[in-house]
Design an enzyme around this catalytic site. Structure first.
Site, PDB file in Angstrom:
ATOM      1  N   CYS A 106      -2.114  74.192 -24.787  1.00  0.00           N
ATOM      2  CA  CYS A 106      -3.041  73.834 -23.709  1.00  0.00           C
ATOM      3  C   CYS A 106      -2.415  72.770 -22.827  1.00  0.00           C
ATOM      4  O   CYS A 106      -1.315  72.284 -23.094  1.00  0.00           O
ATOM      5  CB  CYS A 106      -4.369  73.342 -24.274  1.00  0.00           C
ATOM      6  N   CYS A 132      -1.205  69.529 -24.371  1.00  0.00           N
ATOM      7  CA  CYS A 132       0.092  69.636 -25.062  1.00  0.00           C
ATOM      8  C   CYS A 132       1.233  69.363 -24.081  1.00  0.00           C
ATOM      9  O   CYS A 132       2.233  68.729 -24.420  1.00  0.00           O
ATOM     10  CB  CYS A 132       0.273  71.023 -25.662  1.00  0.00           C
ATOM     11  N   CYS A 187      43.149  84.782 -41.144  1.00  0.00           N
ATOM     12  CA  CYS A 187      43.353  83.770 -42.179  1.00  0.00           C
ATOM     13  C   CYS A 187      42.321  82.666 -42.028  1.00  0.00           C
ATOM     14  O   CYS A 187      41.499  82.671 -41.108  1.00  0.00           O
ATOM     15  CB  CYS A 187      44.765  83.188 -42.102  1.00  0.00           C
ATOM     16  N   ASP A 225      18.589  77.943  13.149  1.00  0.00           N
ATOM     17  CA  ASP A 225      19.924  77.928  13.738  1.00  0.00           C
ATOM     18  C   ASP A 225      20.049  79.214  14.557  1.00  0.00           C
ATOM     19  O   ASP A 225      19.344  80.187  14.291  1.00  0.00           O
ATOM     20  CB  ASP A 225      20.975  77.897  12.630  1.00  0.00           C
ATOM     21  N   ASP A 240      22.691  79.501   8.210  1.00  0.00           N
ATOM     22  CA  ASP A 240      23.587  80.293   7.354  1.00  0.00           C
ATOM     23  C   ASP A 240      24.997  79.755   7.250  1.00  0.00           C
ATOM     24  O   ASP A 240      25.766  80.218   6.410  1.00  0.00           O
ATOM     25  CB  ASP A 240      23.653  81.732   7.875  1.00  0.00           C
ATOM     26  N   ASP A 252      25.457  74.165   8.827  1.00  0.00           N
ATOM     27  CA  ASP A 252      23.997  74.058   8.681  1.00  0.00           C
ATOM     28  C   ASP A 252      23.599  73.320   7.401  1.00  0.00           C
ATOM     29  O   ASP A 252      22.423  72.977   7.228  1.00  0.00           O
ATOM     30  CB  ASP A 252      23.360  75.450   8.650  1.00  0.00           C
TER      31      ASP A 252
END
Length: 819
Positions: free
Chosen positions: A15, A18, A82, A501, A700, A704
């Site tokens: 809940c 918690c 080994c 942009d 992009d 930017d």
């Protein structure tokens, strides 16, 4: 001092209270900087540095009663010969993040590994051994990564079935008379009341000790630690009903006269109904993570690796960078890479949301999880494991789904004190009934007290926010909108200005040379050849347009020297002993070069929406170049949709003011900021924010990144640069900017869904606690049965989850994105 970010899967969260206790336990660890505990997916995102260590964090969680989930896997290890091999494998596995215990067996060539869920995966553990030179394979991989919520739902279904089978006779014996006349008389005449109560005692004790044991195993320790949770409320309520009924059955003499009665059926039905609610809740929670499972399922588990001309089917975990993978028609591409041979069309809609297949030829990038078309390809692997784009997308979605919104802080503070307050109210209810209630007062007090405890469980409060976030961000990912930071969901609803942009965002980012004007002392082809030779060293889209124009005219390029670039201004270089400068008019002015002779042509270019670029040779103006970057077809639709949402739209660009204004006029943009460098975009954003408006920036390019980081919410075009994406809060996986509209739409829908959930959860508890306490009884109404209270409590959580799941069917706000 390095910061570390981890995400742990917790057990024992039931809940909202918690969540608060788990967060306080983690925040109490020295070195922990930030904590976000999520009830819906039961995770804890922790940021920490020295002196905190993983063992300190997991120890604090264990002490608080919410231990980090652990899993054990058995790996098949190859190449061990080994005891020293065993040692190396053990060290490699033990050093892997999140691994707690390792046991390697040389004879069976197996390694048993215990790891912390969330910090690594079975494949991640296997990769640690493989990288050490001992290829490891996870057997029965599907079993090791089976959905935890599905397993939990199966366990709850089993417990629910057992509880229902044991409860049914008790309910029929005790409540049957309310539905079928004569049932009570029949019981009296056959087995008798005492035998009936003893039978009920046996059956209900089994219910509480078997399927209901979890409530007591978790709730009572929490109660003794003075940190009661939902389990404590259920344990107290059902325990009180069972104890009273047991005393009435076997020691009736110690009860006041007239109070002897049993409430076994209430205890059993409460447990059964709450288990039903938890079962439905677990199933619903499983569906909230459906988007992640879809993404995980996109990656094949094997691929055809070609070595020395021999094709071998190889597990993904054993493939390394540089391997050549052959992809047949219709197959999923296993990992990220670059096409080495073949041509085909690849469906990348799972990444971009774009339904149109993308052509792939030698040199083209391919992405793991995408689907090859009719052709055959061979590609060289460039990224594996967590470095692939699909893995990064999954990680971004998981991070967003586990985010804690600011609104959740208030909820957590309330729920942290809610359970203790409920216990206090229940105690006061019992006292009031004992003092003021009619006979048998003790019976009334017990019924009312248990009803208050059961009806007030704050599950719905804790689930209200995280479930909506999980479903909303998952659905957004399916539409190609990735929320890298979940709190952007809430931030977007307060935004008033959307700043774009220009180049590569509103425009196609692939400009073409549309005009060339040379001054009297120069010849067009000669100047274009020199300018293109210099621009060939630049990565700017305008430079690429100039180079393409020169190549189209058959002009050979030369190799310049001393190439330099000044971001936002221009470039310069030496070519055949001549100094070439190329850039905007401000670059020419700074270099002391007069551009007046071409002013008329430049004005005409700008008014037509083209970008004017000047070139000077040895300090003398040589030419004016017009470059046109066409507006993206979807840009008008996106801008119009944003304005209809009541948002102001701005455009920021380093381009010429005339060009910028011409494009803005075509798109209906409200505000234009032109001829600015990257720091100028940041300053413009600061100015907008100073007015009190929240601002989104969409870009992009590398230039930017500062603006994306400065804006209240930064949205990066996924086809852009990695730096821009890393600086953003939201990523549009395709270049389609209508995804911005979808981001706003999913944000508004998700926040509305959260508010609906919170209203229901808080209004429900506020209204039903007084009813459970017996307020209606005072005015001649009924006393709320604990069984009805349990059903209502379970219904509340199921309602919240069902409401959140409605977000799965949100359709794109624009046609540009594929659902």
């Amino acid at each position: 001092m390095a910061l570390h970010d981890i995400k742990l899967h917790l057990t024992g969260l039931s809940c909202g209270s918690c969540v608060g206790r788990a967060e306080r336990a983690l925040q109490g660890v020295p070195g922990v900087q930030d904590v976000a505990v999520n009830l819906a997916n039961e995770t804890a995102a922790v940021r920490f540095d020295d002196p905190a260590e993983l063992s300190d964090i997991t120890g604090a969680l264990l002490q608080a009663g919410y231990p980090a989930q652990e899993e054990q896997i058995v790996l098949h290890i190859a190449n061990m010969s080994c005891a020293s091999c065993v040692g190396r494998v053990e060290r490699a596995l033990a050093d892997a993040p999140g691994v707690k215990e390792v046991a390697v067996n040389l004879a069976s060539e197996k390694a048993k590994v215990t790891y912390i869920v969330g910090m690594t995966t079975p494949d991640g553990v296997a990769a640690a051994a493989t990288d050490a030179g001992y290829p490891a394979q996870v057997p029965d991989r599907n079993a090791t990564v089976s959905d935890r919520k599905d397993a939990e739902a199966l366990e709850l279904k089993r417990d629910l079935t057992i509880a229902a089978v044991l409860t049914a006779p008790v309910f029929a014996i005790e409540m049957g008379g309310h539905f079928v006349p004569g049932v009570h008389a029949l019981i009296h005449q056959t087995i008798g009341m005492q035998a009936s109560w003893v039978l009920q005692f046996v059956l209900v004790t089994l219910v509480l000790a078997w399927p209901g044991r979890g409530f007591f195993a978790k709730g009572l320790p929490a109660l003794f630690k003075a940190a009661p949770d939902m389990n404590a409320l259920v344990a107290m309520g059902t325990g009180a009903a069972w104890v009273f009924s047991t005393v009435a059955t076997f020691l009736p003499g110690i009860l006041p006269q007239g109070t002897r009665a049993v409430y076994f059926e209430a205890a059993a039905v409460i447990v059964t109904l709450i288990l039903l609610g938890r079962y439905l809740e677990a199933r619903a929670k499983g569906r909230t993570g459906q988007a992640i499972r879809k993404l995980v399922g996109l990656q094949p588990q094997t691929a055809t690796v070609v070595k020395d001309g021999i094709a071998t089917m190889t597990p993904i975990v054993q493939i390394t960078t540089g391997d050549i993978i052959r992809v047949h028609p219709g197959e999923r591409i296993a990992l990220d890479g670059v096409v080495a041979e073949g041509r085909s069309y690849v469906d990348e809609s799972m990444i971009s949301g774009e339904p149109v297949p993308v052509e792939k030829a030698p040199g083209a990038a391919v992405i793991g999880g995408t689907v090859n078309g009719a052709g055959s390809l061979s590609f060289e692997v460039t990224k594996t494991g967590d470095a692939t784009m699909l893995a990064q997308i999954i990680r971004m979605v998981e991070d967003a789904q586990g985010a804690k919104l600011p609104i959740q802080d208030l909820v957590n503070k309330i729920t942290l004190w809610f359970v203790p307050a409920v216990i206090l109210v229940a105690a006061l209810t019992v006292i009031m009934w004992l003092v003021l209630g009619p006979d048998p007062a003790l019976s009334y007090a017990l019924v009312a007290g248990v009803a208050v405890l059961i009806v007030a469980c704050p599950c719905a409060m804790g689930l209200a926010t995280p479930t909506s976030i999980m479903v909303g961000t998952g659905r957004a990912a399916e539409m190609g909108v990735l929320f890298r930071k979940g709190d952007a969901l809430q931030a977007l609803q307060n935004v008033r200005v959307v700043a774009f942009d220009k180049t590569g965002t509103l425009t196609a980012g692939r400009p073409e040379l549309t005009a060339l004007h040379v001054t009297d002392d120069f010849e067009a082809d000669s100047v274009l050849q020199m300018v293109a030779s210099v621009e060939a060293l630049s990565e700017h889209p305008i430079a690429a347009a100039i180079v393409r124009a020169a190549e189209n005219r058959g002009l050979g390029l030369q190799d310049p020297r001393d190439f330099t670039t000044e971001t936002g201004f221009g470039v310069s270089a030496m070519l055949d002993g001549r100094h070439i400068r190329i850039g905007a008019d401000r670059f020419m002015r700074d270099c002391g070069i007069d551009t007046k002779v071409l002013t008329q042509q430049a004005d005409k270019i700008a008014t037509e929406g083209q970008t004017p670029i000047y070139a000077a040779i040895d300090g003398q103006l040589a030419c004016l170049i017009g470059v046109s970057d066409p507006i993206k077809p979807e840009a008008p639709q996106a801008v119009n949709a944003l304005r209809k949402m009541g948002l102001r739209v701005a455009m920021m660009t380093g381009d010429n003011a005339g060009t910028a204004n011409a494009i803005a006029a075509q798109l209906g943009i409200d505000l234009v900021v032109a001829e600015v460098l990257p720091d100028g975009k940041v300053a413009a954003l600061d100015t907008l924010q100073a007015t009190g408006d929240k601002v989104v920036f969409i870009g992009d390019g590398i230039n930017d990144a500062p603006a994306l980081a400065t804006a209240d919410v930064g949205i990066a075009i996924g086809t852009g640069t990695d730096i821009a994406i890393e600086s953003a809060d939201v990523v549009l996986m395709s270049g389609d900017i209508t995804g911005v509209v979808n981001a706003f739409d999913i944000s508004r829908r998700t926040m509305r869904n959260i508010r609906q959930n919170l209203f229901w959860a808080f209004a429900y508890n506020t209204a039903l606690i007084p009813v459970a306490a017996g307020v209606l009884y005072v005015f001649g109404g009924p006393l709320l049965s604990p069984m009805i209270a349990a059903g209502a409590m379970a219904l509340s959580s199921v309602f919240v989850l069902s409401n959140a799941l409605r977000l799965r069917w949100v359709t794109p706000a624009t046609k540009g994105e594929m659902a």
